[in-house]
Motif scaffolding. Structure first.
Motif, short mmCIF file in Angstrom:
data_model
loop_
_atom_site.label_atom_id
_atom_site.label_comp_id
_atom_site.label_asym_id
_atom_site.label_seq_id
_atom_site.Cartn_x
_atom_site.Cartn_y
_atom_site.Cartn_z
N LYS A 28 0.83 -1.21 0.00
CA LYS A 28 0.00 0.00 0.00
C LYS A 28 0.86 1.26 0.00
O LYS A 28 0.63 2.19 -0.78
N ASN A 29 1.86 1.29 0.88
CA ASN A 29 2.73 2.47 0.95
C ASN A 29 3.48 2.70 -0.37
O ASN A 29 3.60 3.83 -0.84
N HIS A 60 1.05 8.78 -6.22
CA HIS A 60 0.92 10.18 -5.82
C HIS A 60 -0.56 10.61 -5.83
O HIS A 60 -0.90 11.70 -6.26
N LYS A 61 -1.43 9.70 -5.38
CA LYS A 61 -2.86 9.98 -5.30
C LYS A 61 -3.37 9.29 -4.03
O LYS A 61 -3.77 8.14 -4.05
N SER A 62 -3.37 10.00 -2.92
CA SER A 62 -3.60 9.37 -1.62
C SER A 62 -5.05 9.01 -1.36
O SER A 62 -5.35 8.25 -0.44
N ASP A 63 -5.98 9.54 -2.17
CA ASP A 63 -7.40 9.28 -1.89
C ASP A 63 -7.95 8.10 -2.66
O ASP A 63 -9.14 7.79 -2.55
N LEU A 64 -7.13 7.42 -3.49
CA LEU A 64 -7.65 6.31 -4.29
C LEU A 64 -7.79 5.03 -3.47
O LEU A 64 -8.80 4.36 -3.52
N VAL A 65 -6.77 4.72 -2.69
CA VAL A 65 -6.75 3.47 -1.94
C VAL A 65 -6.38 3.77 -0.50
O VAL A 65 -5.42 4.50 -0.23
N TYR A 106 -9.35 -1.19 -1.13
CA TYR A 106 -10.48 -0.59 -0.44
C TYR A 106 -10.23 0.91 -0.30
O TYR A 106 -9.10 1.36 -0.11
N ASP A 107 -11.35 1.70 -0.38
CA ASP A 107 -11.22 3.15 -0.26
C ASP A 107 -11.35 3.59 1.19
O ASP A 107 -11.37 2.77 2.11
N VAL A 123 -12.54 -1.32 -4.08
CA VAL A 123 -12.23 -0.58 -5.31
C VAL A 123 -11.96 -1.64 -6.38
O VAL A 123 -10.90 -2.28 -6.36
N PRO A 124 -12.92 -1.87 -7.30
CA PRO A 124 -12.70 -2.91 -8.32
C PRO A 124 -11.44 -2.62 -9.13
O PRO A 124 -11.14 -1.46 -9.47
N LYS A 125 -10.70 -3.69 -9.41
CA LYS A 125 -9.43 -3.51 -10.12
C LYS A 125 -9.64 -2.97 -11.52
O LYS A 125 -8.79 -2.27 -12.06
#
Length: 661
Positions: free
Chosen positions: A520-521, A528-533, A548-549, A555-557
C-alpha cells in the motif's frame, strides 16, 4: 550484495569478449542506477539471462529456455559467428558482506558447442582472480541460495512482461506465487511436512512384518503411480489449455474474415432479398394509392388560381342574390305600408313624402351593393357548397400526396441499401469457402474444449483417487502397523503436522499483514494519489490483491487505468522485495511498458532511485526517453550508461559507453 562486473564472451549476439562495469560507486559517490539502452531484439533480455545463468546454472529461469534441455539451451546461447573451437564464457563479479567484511567473488561459467556431458564448467575466483575457491564450487547452489534464493530472485530480476502479466491477472502468475511462498517461508514448512511423512513411512517399513510391508509397498507404489499420472495429466491439461486459446484465436480470425469479406451478409442473403421484395411491394402499394389520388380530384391542383377565382365569384354572386331578395322584400313591405296609409285619412302630400323617403332609404341602403358587372357564373347554393367541399378535399389530397411521396422516397432508399448489402455479399463459391473455414475452426475449438474438459475431469478424478489412497495409507499405517518403538514417532509426527499447519497459517498472516502495508505504501508513493486506496489486502490462498477506499468499500481492479494497474504490480514486487529483508541489486528489463507520461514520471523520479542501492535498467529509447534520462541525470541517480549497438546485417551486438542521448 552488489554486482560489479558482467563479462560476455561469444554469448548470444555478443561476439568476442565484452565487459560491462556495473559498479554504482563512481568518483567516491554512489548513484544507484546503471542504465543500458538498446532497441528491441538488440540483446537486453540476453543480459538478464546471462545474470540468471551465471548465478543459478541449470536451475536458471531464463526467458528463451522454455522446455529445452540444459544442453540444448547452452548450445542455443553460443554466438552464431563464433569459431567452433572457441569457448562461450560468462562471468559475474559481485561483492557482499561476509563475517562483517566485504568480499568479492567472480563466478565463471564456460562451455563449448555440443559439450560432451551437456553441462557447463563452473569456477569461483576469489579477490585476486588468480585462484579458484574449490570449496564454493562444490556447494555453490546452497551458497547462492543463502545470498539470493532462486525462489525470490524474480522479485529482484524481473522484466516488463512480468509486470504486465501481474497487472492484468486477478491472481499473480506462478513465478510470483513461488517467490511469495519462498518469501513467507511456506516452502520450508511444506518440505518439512513431506519429510515427516517420509520418516514415518520409513519407520513403518522397518518394523512392519512381511505381509504388512508388502501391503504398504503396494499402496505406496500405487500412490506414486497415481501422483505421476496426476502430474502428467496436469501438464497435458496445460497444453490443451494453450491449444484451446490458440484455436479460439484462429476461430476469431476466421470469423473476422467471414464478416469482412461478406460471409455474414451472404448467409443472410435470402432474408435480405425477402426484405427487398417486401419493400418493393410496399412501394407498389404507395404508388397505387397515388394513382387513386390522381384519378380523383388531384389533377385540379394544376389550376389553383382558377379555383380560387371561381370560389370568389361564386361568393360575390351569392351575396348579390341575397341583397336583391332582401331589397325586393323591403319594396313589397313599403307598398303594403303605402296602401295602408292611403286607406287611413292621411293627406296625399304626406303619403308622397313618405313614399319618397322610403324610395330614397332603399336606394341609399343598397347603393353600395349594386351589381357592377353582369353575373356569369350563375351557380346555385348546392353548386357553391360542392365547390367548397372540393377545395377542402383537394387540400387534404395535397397533404396526403406529400406524405406518400416522403414514404416512397424512404422506401426507395431502404431498397437501395438492401441492394448494396446484397451486392457486397460474397460470391457463392467464396462464401462456401469462408463458411467451411469458419465451421472448421469452430469444430476444432469444440473438439479441443471437449478434450480439455475430459482431461480436467480425469485430473479431478485422480485428485480424488490420490486423496483416497493417502487416506488408505494413513489408515493402514495407523490401524495395521503399530509398533511400540514407532508409536512415539508416529504420534509426534502427527502432532508436528498439526503444529506445522497452525504455524503455516500464523506465519502467512503475519508476513502478509506486513506485506499488505508495504505494498500500500509503495503504491501510494508511486501513484501520488492518496485518496484512491486506503487499504490493500492479500488473499492467503491465491495471493490476489483487493483494494479498499477510505469508506472501506472495495475498489474494483477494473476501475484502475492500465498505468495504475502497472504501478500496482510494481508496488507489489517492490513491497515483496522490501519484506524479504535481503539487500540485493534490482535488475529491470523493459521497465516502463505502456505507462502514460504522468505515471512514467512518477516511476522515474520515485521508484528507480529508491528501488535498491543498485538498479540495473534495460530500456529502449521510447521507454526511458530523452526527458526521462535528463531527469535522472539532474537528480544524480545514474552511475553509468551503456548503449547496446545492434548490427542487423551481422546480427551482432556491441556494448558502447553512453546512451541514446
Amino acid at each position: 550484495m552488489i554486482f560489479l562486473e558482467l563479462v560476455l564472451q561469444n554469448f548470444g549476439p555478443y561476439s568476442g569478449r565484452q565487459v560491462i562495469n556495473l559498479d554504482p560507486r563512481k568518483d567516491e559517490n554512489s548513484r544507484p542506477i546503471i542504465l543500458l539502452g538498446g532497441m528491441n531484439g538488440g540483446g537486453k533480455t540476453t543480459l538478464m539471462d546471462a545474470i540468471r545463468l551465471t548465478l543459478y546454472g541449470h536451475r536458471a529461469q531464463c526467458s528463451t529456455r522454455s522446455n529445452l534441455s540444459y544442453n540444448d539451451f547452452l548450445n542455443q546461447c553460443v554466438n552464431s559467428k563464433a569459431n567452433p573451437t572457441d569457448k562461450t564464457r560468462i562471468e559475474l563479479v559481485f561483492e557482499h558482506i561476509e563475517d562483517d567484511k566485504p568480499v568479492k567473488y567472480r563466478i565463471v561459467r564456460t562451455w563449448e558447442k555440443n559439450p560432451k556431458d551437456g553441462k557447463d564448467s563452473l569456477g569461483i575466483l576469489g579477490d585476486d582472480d588468480t585462484w579458484p575457491v574449490e570449496s564454493l564450487v562444490n556447494i555453490w547452489d546452497e551458497y547462492i541460495e543463502n545470498l539470493l534464493p532462486l525462489g525470490i530472485s524474480n522479485l529482484f530480476l524481473f522484466d516488463g512482461e512480468q509486470v504486465k502479466e501481474l497487472a492484468e491477472q486477478e491472481t499473480p502468475p506462478p513465478v510470483v506465487i513461488d517467490a511469495i511462498r519462498g518469501l513467507l517461508g511456506l516452502e520450508l514448512a511444506d518440505r518439512l511436512a513431506i519429510d515427516l511423512d517420509i520418516l514415518v513411512n520409513r519407520k513403518l517399513k522397518e518394523f512392519g512384518n512381511s505381509k504388512d510391508l508388502a501391503n504398504l509397498e503396494e499402496i505406496e507404489s500405487r500412490l506414486t503411480q497415481q501422483q505421476e499420472d496426476y502430474q502428467t495429466t496436469g501438464e497435458k491439461l496445460e497444453t490443451l489449455k494453450n491449444q484451446v486459446e490458440e484455436l479460439e484465436q484462429k476461430q476469431q480470425e476466421a470469423f473476422d474474415k467471414f464478416i469482412s469479406e461478406g460471409g455474414k451478409i451472404a448467409a443472410e442473403r435470402n432474408q435480405l432479398e425477402l426484405q427487398q421484395d417486401t419493400k418493393t411491394a410496399e412501394i407498389e402499394q404507395v404508388r397505387q394509392s397515388m394513382c387513386e389520388l390522381a384519378a380523383d380530384v388531384f389533377p385540379l391542383v394544376l389550376i389553383p388560381n382558377l379555383l380560387t377565382q371561381v370560389q370568389a365569384q361564386g361568393e360575390k354572386e351569392f351575396r348579390h342574390q341575397q341583397v336583391q331578395i332582401s331589397k325586393d322584400l323591403l319594396i313589397e313591405r313599403d307598398q303594403r305600408l303605402l296602401s295602408w296609409l292611403n286607406q287611413v285619412e292621411i293627406s296625399s302630400t304626406q303619403v308622397e313624402k313618405i313614399q319618397s323617403f322610403l324610395v330614397q332609404d332603399v336606394d341609399s341602403l343598397y347603393a353600395k351593393t349594386i351589381q357592377i358587372e353582369a353575373p356569369w357564373l350563375l351557380a346555385d347554393d348546392e353548386t357553391l357548397s360542392q365547390l367548397d367541399n372540393l377545395i377542402y378535399h383537394l387540400q387534404n389530397s395535397k397533404i396526403s400526396a406529400k406524405d406518400k411521396l416522403a414514404i416512397l422516397k424512404n422506401k426507395e432508399e431502404e431498397i437501395h441499401t438492401l441492394e448494396r448489402q446484397v451486392q457486397t455479399a460474397a460470391a457463392p463459391e467464396d462464401y462456401t469457402k469462408l463458411r467451411q473455414a469458419l465451421e472448421a475452426a469452430q469444430n476444432q475449438v469444440v473438439e479441443a474444449k471437449a478434450n480439455y474438459e475430459t482431461i480436467r475431469r480425469r485430473l479431478a478424478e485422480l485428485e480424488t483417487i490420490i486423496a483416497k489412497s493417502k487416506k488408505e495409507l494413513s489408515e493402514y499405517t495407523v490401524e495395521n502397523i503399530k509398533h511400540k518403538n514407532n508409536e512415539h514417532i508416529i504420534t509426534s509426527a502427527a502432532k508436528v503436522q498439526d503444529t506445522l499447519k497452525i504455524f503455516r497459517e500464523k506465519l502467512t498472516l503475519r508476513k502478509l499483514n506486513k506485506l499488505e502495508e508495504e505494498v500500500k505504501n509503495c503504491f501510494l508513493y508511486l501513484l501520488h494519489k492518496s485518496d484512491l486506496v486506503h487499504r490493500i489486502t492479500i488473499d492467503t490462498k491465491t495471493f490476489s490483491l483487493s483494494l479498499y477506499d477510505l469508506n472501506g468499500k472495495p475498489v474494483p481492479k477494473h476501475r484502475l487505468s492500465a498505468g495504475e494497474k502497472q504501478l500496482l504490480a510494481i508496488a507489489f514486487l517492490w513491497g515483496l522485495a522490501k519484506v524479504s529483508g535481503h539487500r540485493l541489486p534490482v535488475a529491470i528489463d523493459t521497465p516502463l511498458g505502456r505507462l502514460d507520461s504522468s505515471h512514467r514520471s512518477n516511476l522515474v523520479e520515485r521508484y528507480f532511485p529508491s528501488a535498491s542501492h543498485q538498479v540495473i535498467l534495460l530500456s529502449t529509447d521510447t521507454e526511458i526517453g530523452k526527458k526521462e534520462v535528463e531527469t535522472l541525470r539532474e537528480n544524480e541517480a545514474i552511475a553509468r550508461e551503456y548503449l547496446l549497438k545492434y548490427d542487423s546485417a551481422t546480427r551482432q551486438t556491441t556494448i558502447q559507453p553512453g546512451y541514446f542521448w
